[in-house]
Design an enzyme around this catalytic site. Structure first.
Site, PDB file in Angstrom:
ATOM      1  N   LYS A  85       0.850  -1.195   0.000  1.00 38.59           N
ATOM      2  CA  LYS A  85       0.000   0.000   0.000  1.00 38.59           C
ATOM      3  C   LYS A  85       0.884   1.242   0.000  1.00 38.59           C
ATOM      4  CE  LYS A  85      -4.361   0.534   2.467  1.00 38.59           C
ATOM      5  NZ  LYS A  85      -5.014   0.419   3.783  1.00 38.59           N
TER       6      LYS A  85
HETATM    7  O1  G3P Z   1      -8.941   1.119   4.712  1.00 37.71           O
HETATM    8  C1  G3P Z   1      -8.829   2.456   5.109  1.00 37.71           C
HETATM    9  C2  G3P Z   1      -9.611   2.649   6.334  1.00 37.71           C
HETATM   10  O2  G3P Z   1      -9.026   1.880   7.330  1.00 37.71           O
HETATM   11  C3  G3P Z   1      -9.788   4.020   6.838  1.00 37.71           C
HETATM   12  O3  G3P Z   1     -10.924   3.958   7.616  1.00 37.71           O
HETATM   13  O4  G3P Z   1     -12.513   4.629   9.342  1.00 37.71           O
HETATM   14  O5  G3P Z   1     -10.089   5.254   9.545  1.00 37.71           O
HETATM   15  O6  G3P Z   1     -11.530   6.351   7.857  1.00 37.71           O
HETATM   16  P1  G3P Z   1     -11.275   5.124   8.645  1.00 37.71           P
END
Ligand code: G3P
Length: 226
Positions: A85
């Site tokens: 990534k």
């Molecule tokens: O895969 C990306 C994700 O983990 C981000 O999620 O909830 O931290 O915006 P969030």
């Protein structure tokens, strides 16, 4: 549509894999920081990569191209299913092209616009990760970019898969599926919410109750194991 689980928590990963519900895993440094404790990062990443038969995204921490490429090679050597990534920056796009040239799959993350997604596809990304919830967080309509990216990729036959990320609730999953995302990556709590429905629980209770009333034998876990 493929479903990935967005976590570094091995217990949750194994539970979801055992249920046959997931096709891959995504992690990020924030998720890893929650579970690492005093374990070594290398051991933790290896265990995650081995926990599922499908792509496992592991993120670089370097922010310059050379650093990302070097770290990407290291991550890719952990297991064959590792996808590296990298962030959607100029350096990240160059690193993506370079890693891709070496046969290493890349997930270009932190994508917030269709124009960024177009560049990720042109750089040869295997996955692009638009962050839906974080766009919603700033009062924009996150899901809109999924349909725009879908249209752009279909117009030109790009093979990069749209991996809808930053998913916060079941409706996000349904909308991403309706709009043609290839993959949705969900936190475990959202995955389990997808399973549940109160009418399923109520319906099941009624079936069991009616069977009991009619003296129909109901197998238990113990009787099944005997
Ligand atoms: O895969 C990306 C994700 O983990 C981000 O999620 O909830 O931290 O915006 P969030």
């Amino acid at each position: 549509m493929k479903i990935f689980v967005d976590t570094a928590d091995l217990k949750e990963i194994r539970r979801a894999a055992k249920a046959g519900l997931i096709d891959g895993i995504t992690t990020n440094p924030s998720l890893l920081s929650k579970v690492l404790g005093d374990r070594s990062l290398a051991d933790c990443l290896k265990e995650i990569a081995d926990a599922v038969d499908g792509p496992v995204s592991l993120e670089v921490l370097a922010t310059d191209t050379d650093g990302m490429v070097a770290q990407g090679r290291e991550l890719a050597s952990i297991a064959e299913n590792v996808v590296v990534k990298v962030p959607l920056t100029e350096d990240g796009l160059v690193a993506c092209r370079q890693l891709r040239g070496e046969g290493i799959g890349v997930n270009v993350t932190l994508c917030f616009s269709p124009s960024q997604a177009l560049l990720a596809a042109k750089a040869g990304a295997r996955f692009v990760s638009p962050f839906i919830g974080r766009i919603d967080d700033i009062s924009h309509e996150g899901m809109g970019i999924i349909s725009q990216i879908r249209e752009i990729y279909d117009n030109y036959g790009f093979e990069t898969e749209i991996l809808a990320a930053s998913i916060r609730h079941p409706l996000h999953v349904v909308e991403a599926a309706l709009l043609g995302a290839d993959i949705v990556t969900v936190p475990p709590e959202v995955l389990w919410k997808l399973v549940n429905h109160p009418l399923t629980d109520r319906g099941l209770e009624r079936f069991i109750e009616d069977a009991r009333k009619a003296d129909i034998e109901i197998p238990t876990r113990e009787s099944a194991e005997a």
